[in-house]
Scaffold this motif. Structure first.
Motif, mmCIF file in Angstrom:
data_model
loop_
_atom_site.group_PDB
_atom_site.id
_atom_site.type_symbol
_atom_site.label_atom_id
_atom_site.label_comp_id
_atom_site.label_asym_id
_atom_site.label_seq_id
_atom_site.Cartn_x
_atom_site.Cartn_y
_atom_site.Cartn_z
ATOM 1 N N PRO A 1 0.965 -1.170 0.057
ATOM 2 C CA PRO A 1 0.042 0.021 -0.051
ATOM 3 C C PRO A 1 0.740 1.352 0.084
ATOM 4 C CG PRO A 1 -0.025 -1.122 1.972
ATOM 5 C CD PRO A 1 0.644 -2.030 1.192
ATOM 6 N N LEU B 1 -3.364 5.163 -0.412
ATOM 7 C CA LEU B 1 -4.159 4.799 0.843
ATOM 8 C C LEU B 1 -4.389 5.931 1.619
ATOM 9 C CD1 LEU B 1 -5.519 3.031 3.030
ATOM 10 C CD2 LEU B 1 -2.932 2.921 3.875
ATOM 11 N N SER C 1 -7.576 -4.647 3.421
ATOM 12 C CA SER C 1 -6.834 -4.608 2.284
ATOM 13 C C SER C 1 -7.090 -5.893 1.527
ATOM 14 C CB SER C 1 -5.282 -4.671 2.669
ATOM 15 O OG SER C 1 -4.855 -5.579 3.167
ATOM 16 N N ARG D 1 -4.679 -4.360 -6.365
ATOM 17 C CA ARG D 1 -4.806 -4.239 -4.856
ATOM 18 C C ARG D 1 -5.630 -3.086 -4.332
ATOM 19 N NH1 ARG D 1 -1.170 -5.441 -0.599
ATOM 20 N NH2 ARG D 1 -1.717 -4.079 1.202
ATOM 21 N N ASP E 1 -6.933 -0.938 -0.721
ATOM 22 C CA ASP E 1 -6.576 -0.593 0.933
ATOM 23 C C ASP E 1 -7.579 0.340 1.455
ATOM 24 O OD1 ASP E 1 -4.015 -2.135 1.423
ATOM 25 O OD2 ASP E 1 -3.723 -1.205 -0.344
ATOM 26 N N ARG F 1 -6.438 -5.532 10.721
ATOM 27 C CA ARG F 1 -6.569 -5.436 9.362
ATOM 28 C C ARG F 1 -7.041 -6.616 8.685
ATOM 29 N NH1 ARG F 1 -1.003 -4.029 6.875
ATOM 30 N NH2 ARG F 1 -0.117 -4.492 8.933
ATOM 31 N N ARG G 1 -8.019 -9.178 5.606
ATOM 32 C CA ARG G 1 -7.524 -9.387 4.242
ATOM 33 C C ARG G 1 -8.432 -10.039 3.481
ATOM 34 N NH1 ARG G 1 -3.712 -7.819 0.904
ATOM 35 N NH2 ARG G 1 -3.310 -9.279 -0.751
#
Length: 378
Positions: free
Chosen positions: A30, A177, A292, A328, A330, A361, A363
Motif C-alpha cells: 500500500p 491509501l 486490504s 490491490r 486498501d 487489518r 485481508r
C-alpha cells in the motif's frame, strides 16, 4: 528511489522519493504520500516533509540508523517494511524560488506566465491547490478566482499546471491509501470533502481518524491546540478533495504553523510536533480497523474492479477501483464491525466477501470466474 515526476513551468524538477525497505519497481505494498509547498511561501512545509524523509531513511538503514529511541526505531521500521511512502517536499519549486529570490512575486503561486509577455510579473502564476480536477472552479469566485492577478487564480483549466499533472500521474499509478498535504497559516487538520456542497461518505472515517489524531497531538509550540475542521474558508480544486473523490484516499491537509518560526529552536519544535500527524495516520492503518485485498481473475492476473463497502455510503458518484498493476485495494474502516466488500467488473456478477474486523487489518481475496486480457496500466 528518486523520481523526477515532472517539471515546472520554468523547468525546475518536481522531485519525489519513494521510500520502503527492499523497494521493488513496481511495488505491491500500500502507498501513502506526503507533500509540501503547494504554496511557495509556506517554506516550513518543505522542512516537515524533509524531516519525514530523514527519519524514514534512517529507519531503513541496515542498522536501523542507530536510533537512540528503540521504540521509535521499531515504529519507523514497520512503516518502511509494510508501506511505500511517496514524499514530495516541494510541489511548487518555481514558487519557492520566487519567495527566496524575487520579492515582487506572489508567495502562493507557480511560474505560469499568465499574460504571455515573456516574463513572470508580480501577479503571474496559478494557485496549485485550486487547480485539481475535482469540482474545479465550481464555487465561482468564492472558492478560487478566474482572475490571473488573484493570489487564488485557479488556472485556465482543471489540471492545467505541469506540477499538478505530475502529482496526478503519480496518484493514477499508485492509488494512495492515505495522504498528508502540509501547509502553514494556522494550526488545524482539514478533512475532505472541504468543498461546500460535497457530502462526505457516511460514516466518515476520514473525520474520525483526523479527530483521533488531533486528540493525540501535543499543544502546538505556537500555543494553539490542533483541531479538526472541514475547511478554513470556501475552497475548490484542492488536492485532498481530488484524492478523496478519485481514489477514496484518506487525504488530510495539515496546517502546521500560524506564522513563520521566529528562531531555529522554534522551527525544530514545530517540525517535531507536526511529525506525529503522519506517524499517527500510518499507525492507524497498520493497527486497524482497516481492510486490504486483491481482485484477480481465474488465472491469477490482477483485475481492475470497482470496490465498495456496503456499510459505507458515498454521495458524490465516487467510483473507487483496484490498482491496475496488482489488483490491490486498501481502506481505513471507521470502527470495528462487520463489513461486506463488493467488487464489480463489467460483464460479471458482483463478487462479495463479508468480514468481521476488530482492531486489526482484514485481508480479502476475490477471484473473478473467468480470464481477462491484461490491462494497460498508467
Amino acid at each position: 528511489r528518486l523520481v523526477r515526476l515532472g517539471d515546472s513551468h520554468q523547468g525546475r524538477p518536481v522531485w519525489a522519493l519513494a521510500i520502503g525497505r527492499n523497494l521493488r519497481d513496481p511495488d505491491d505494498r500500500p502507498v501513502v504520500s506526503l507533500n509540501g509547498a503547494h504554496h511557495g511561501g509556506e517554506l516550513l512545509s518543505v522542512e516537515i516533509v524533509l524531516d519525514a524523509i530523514e527519519l524514514l531513511l534512517t529507519a531503513a538503514a541496515p542498522d536501523g540508523g542507530g536510533a537512540a529511541d528503540p521504540a521509535l526505531a521499531r515504529r519507523l521500521g514497520r512503516f518502511v517494511d509494510e508501506l511505500v511512502i511517496w514524499a514530495v517536499p516541494m510541489v511548487n519549486p518555481d514558487g519557492v524560488w520566487a519567495v527566496l529570490n524575487d520579492s515582487k512575486r506572489s508567495d502562493r503561486k507557480n511560474g505560469r506566465d499568465n499574460n504571455g509577455d515573456g516574463r513572470i510579473d508580480g501577479r503571474d502564476g496559478v494557485d496549485l491547490n485550486r487547480n485539481y480536477p475535482y469540482r474545479w472552479g465550481s464555487l465561482g469566485q468564492k472558492g478560487s478566482s478566474s482572475s490571473g492577478s488573484s493570489d487564488y487564480y485557479r488556472g485556465p483549466a482543471a489540471a492545467s499546471e505541469p506540477e499538478v499533472q505530475a502529482l496526478v500521474r503519480l496518484y493514477d499509478s499508485e492509488h494512495p491509501l492515505a495522504s498528508v498535504s502540509f501547509h502553514t497559516g494556522t494550526v488545524a487538520i482539514l478533512t475532505p470533502y472541504t468543498i461546500a456542497g460535497a457530502t462526505s461518505p457516511t460514516p466518515d472515517e476520514a473525520w474520525l481518524v483526523a479527530e483521533r489524531i488531533s486528540a493525540q497531538l501535543p499543544r502546538h509550540p505556537q500555543d494553539r491546540p490542533f483541531v479538526t475542521r472541514r475547511n478554513l474558508y470556501p475552497v475548490d480544486g484542492t488536492d485532498q478533495d481530488y484524492l478523496r473523490h478519485q481514489f477514496g484516499t484518506l487525504a488530510l491537509l495539515v496546517e502546521s504553523a500560524r506564522r513563520p518560526a521566529a528562531s531555529t529552536s522554534e522551527r525544530l519544535a514545530i517540525v517535531r510536533a507536526v511529525r506525529r500527524t503522519w506517524m499517527l495516520l500510518f499507525d492507524r492503518y497498520l493497527d486497524g480497523p482497516a481492510v486490504s485485498g486483491r481482485v484477480v481473475d481465474a488465472g491469477g492476473q490482477p483485475v481492475v474492479a470497482q470496490i465498495s463497502i456496503d456499510e459505507i455510503k458515498t454521495h458524490e458518484g465516487e467510483q473507487w477501483f483496484t490498482r491496475c498493476r496488482d489488483g490491490r485495494f486498501d481502506r481505513y474502516l471507521p470502527r470495528p464491525g462487520r463489513y461486506t466488500v463488493r467488487a464489480q467488473v463489467p460483464g460479471y456478477p458482483p463478487l462479495t466477501q463479508t468480514i468481521e474486523v476488530e482492531k486489526s487489518r482484514a485481508r480479502v481475496e476475490l477471484t473473478l470466474p473467468g480470464r481477462l486480457p491484461a490491462a494497460t496500466c498508467p
